[in-house]
Design an enzyme around this catalytic site. Structure first.
Site, PDB file in Angstrom:
ATOM      1  N   GLU A  63      53.587  53.209  69.602  1.00  0.00           N
ATOM      2  CA  GLU A  63      53.511  54.302  70.673  1.00  0.00           C
ATOM      3  C   GLU A  63      52.257  54.996  71.130  1.00  0.00           C
ATOM      4  O   GLU A  63      52.330  56.301  71.167  1.00  0.00           O
ATOM      5  CB  GLU A  63      54.555  55.331  70.367  1.00  0.00           C
ATOM      6  CG  GLU A  63      56.182  54.808  70.249  1.00  0.00           C
ATOM      7  CD  GLU A  63      57.366  55.948  69.802  1.00  0.00           C
ATOM      8  OE1 GLU A  63      58.259  55.727  70.132  1.00  0.00           O
ATOM      9  OE2 GLU A  63      56.663  56.560  68.797  1.00  0.00           O
TER      10      GLU A  63
HETATM   11  C1  TNX Z   1      60.554  55.803  67.823  1.00  0.00           C
HETATM   12  S1  TNX Z   1      60.219  53.700  65.918  1.00  0.00           S
HETATM   13  C2  TNX Z   1      59.380  56.100  66.771  1.00  0.00           C
HETATM   14  C3  TNX Z   1      59.461  57.365  65.983  1.00  0.00           C
HETATM   15  C4  TNX Z   1      60.694  58.079  66.026  1.00  0.00           C
HETATM   16  C5  TNX Z   1      61.786  57.340  66.340  1.00  0.00           C
HETATM   17  C6  TNX Z   1      62.988  58.032  66.461  1.00  0.00           C
HETATM   18  C7  TNX Z   1      58.850  53.776  66.036  1.00  0.00           C
HETATM   19  C8  TNX Z   1      58.016  52.859  65.396  1.00  0.00           C
HETATM   20  N1  TNX Z   1      58.345  55.034  66.435  1.00  0.00           N
HETATM   21  O1  TNX Z   1      58.329  57.992  65.980  1.00  0.00           O
HETATM   22  O2  TNX Z   1      60.604  58.954  65.133  1.00  0.00           O
HETATM   23  O3  TNX Z   1      61.550  56.339  67.412  1.00  0.00           O
HETATM   24  O4  TNX Z   1      64.180  57.241  66.462  1.00  0.00           O
END
Ligand code: TNX
Length: 526
Positions: A341
């Site tokens: 992300e």
């Molecule tokens: C996505 S999964 C994220 C996390 C969040 C999560 C909540 C991932 C690699 N990144 O930063 O906590 O969704 O479900």
């Protein structure tokens, strides 16, 4: 009868019916067949004639000191359930008849690192294993066959008149499908104490999980002491989602977790998420920011807004120090660098960053793991991709020889709600009821990622809505047991209707262990 009389009669009957409800018929629970007591389901199981009888003088023997922990674990578990004194443990090459023996076999080709044979005969119980982990899993299987009430800490010796405890004779031959059967705790969004993490380790061990991935740093908190960058914890560890006090592990405390987990054959996998999800670090050290200005601490739940300054050399000095210090206290071979992300970098900047970090991780002798966004980078042999985004595939990385941990969010994210009314949890990946978390095959989940490319499965538990271990348990159980079975049992042996019943029989054990599990209405709890 006049209509009004009917009316009076009906009212009278209704009053009687409400006031004196018939006593519920209590049918004594039928004994649960051995095959219905096990999660995960073993590879082979056959009942034999006869019974083994536990006696107050039953000895637990290990033929090798390597198996002594498992022998002790079993003796402690049985405790005083069969007599006035806890069972004795002995390391001996020649155990006496009637004993429960954990025996090392040279036949490691068949059983591997984690396989075992459990033989229950009238003359004795034997757990055969080539390696200590197999012995431990044999003990966990035996434990699930024993009365759930034995999990209570206040267990007392049985009355003299009580019938002896017996177990039907049987033979189980078992080994796991995948080498990676993982769970992840996000201790950044909400901090968990050392004891709370150990509690999760204990519950994982019961279902033969063997990797605990700790998400140790994110925007909301830095949770592990780095002696060369002390402000990471003193400042960056001082809060959490919602503004609570946060916390962090000293390296000694982290080592304590590592040891506790290792005794139970669980490898700790540390994750320091980068270059995004780094606000806690950026807030602790202004020099890590491109503009040299430290942002305030963050206690919300947005994602994607933070990044390390990938063009500054100090960033890589920082990463080297962090990776080195954590690697030194991490005996396991993995280092997870996150990589998810990132919205503030170009694709090119991001790829170059991941490739440079990969070199830093390799220099410390660790295998790099990253979330599936790292797939387009030039990954070296041995790299591991954790696949989490539904409708994408890390096939590109598999083509370069990477292995995959399957954690696809609409199946394996146990921070999702069970249904629309679940009081905690998120919904962005959908509603994940127990069947959804169980009824899938990791080898069918992503095109171009066949079984041979899979290291295994993992259930991440993100902690935006989780404030305590009680909350952790509520979201993890029963779904963590579903993921554990996917990781252990063969695909062709797995069936939802059969699993539901076996899962239902875990309920009384979890009650005895004090687990705050969700009583999913579709499961026949008993
Ligand atoms: C996505 S999964 C994220 C996390 C969040 C999560 C909540 C991932 C690699 N990144 O930063 O906590 O969704 O479900």
């Amino acid at each position: 009868m006049a209509r009004s009389s009917y009316f009076v009669l009906i009212i009278a009957l209704a009053i009687v019916a409400c006031g004196r409800r018939p006593a519920p018929t209590v049918t004594p629970a039928a004994p649960i067949a051995p095959a219905q007591r096990l999660v995960p389901m073993p590879v082979e199981m056959a009942l034999r004639d006869g019974l083994y009888t536990f006696t107050p003088t039953t000895l637990v023997a290990a033929t090798s000191p390597d198996f002594a922990f498992s022998a002790r674990f079993l003796a402690d578990h049985i405790g005083q359930a069969v007599g006035p004194d806890p069972l004795k443990v002995e390391v001996t090459a020649t155990p006496p008849g009637g004993a429960i023996t954990i025996r090392q076999t040279a036949d490691d080709a068949a059983l591997g690192e984690e396989g075992y044979v459990l033989e229950v005969r009238p003359e004795g119980i034997t757990i055969l294993a080539a390696r200590p982990a197999g012995a431990f899993y044999g003990v966990q299987t035996l434990r699930q066959l024993l009365p759930p009430a034995w999990e209570y800490e206040a267990l007392r010796p049985p009355r003299k008149s009580a019938p002896p405890v017996t177990l039907p004779a049987m033979e189980i031959t078992d080994r796991p499908r995948f080498e990676w059967r993982g769970a992840m705790l996000d201790v950044s969004r909400h901090f968990l104490s050392v004891d709370e993490v150990k509690r999760y380790v204990d519950l994982m061990a019961l279902h033969k999980l063997n990797r605990l991935h700790l998400h140790l740093a994110d925007d909301q908190g830095w949770r592990i002491e780095i002696t060369s960058w002390p402000n990471l914890t003193t400042h960056g560890g001082s809060t959490e989602v919602g503004g609570g006090p946060g916390g962090f592990y000293t390296q000694a405390e982290y080592s304590d977790i590592v040891r506790y987990a290792a005794d139970r054959f669980i490898t700790i996998v540390p994750e320091i998420d980068m270059p995004g999800h780094t606000n806690a670090a950026l807030s602790s050290y202004p020099e890590l920011n491109c503009d040299g200005v430290a942002p305030p601490l963050y206690t919300g739940t947005e994602v994607g807004f933070s990044t390390l300054c990938v063009d500054k050399e100090i960033t890589y000095k920082f990463i080297e120090d962090v990776v080195r210090e954590i690697s030194k206290v991490t005996p396991g071979p993995y280092f997870h660098v996150g990589g998810d992300e990132v919205e503030k970098l170009t694709d090119e900047q991001y790829r170059r960053f991941i490739e440079r970090v990969q070199g830093i991780v390799q220099l410390q002798g660790k295998r790099m793991i990253g979330w599936d966004e790292i797939a387009p980078a030039n990954l070296q042999p041995g790299a591991i991709v954790q696949h989490w985004r539904p409708k994408t595939t890390p096939a590109e990385a598999v083509g370069k020889g990477a292995k995959v941990i399957m954690s696809v969010a609409n199946r394996a994210y146990i921070d999702m709600k069970y249904d629309a009314n679940t009081p905690i949890g998120l919904t962005w990946a959908g509603i994940v009821d127990v069947k959804t978390s169980y009824d899938w095959n990791p080898a069918d989940e992503a095109p171009g990622v066949p079984e041979a490319a899979l290291l295994g499965v993992e259930a991440p538990l993100w902690a935006e809505t989780i404030a305590s271990i009680r909350d952790v348990e509520f979201l993890a159980f029963p779904r963590l047991a579903a993921i554990a079975e996917i990781g252990w049992s063969r695909q062709r042996d797995r069936d939802w209707d059969d699993f539901r019943v076996r899962l239902g029989s875990q309920g009384s054990r979890w009650v005895a262990l004090g687990v705050n599990f969700y009583r999913a209405p579709e499961i026949p709890w008993r």
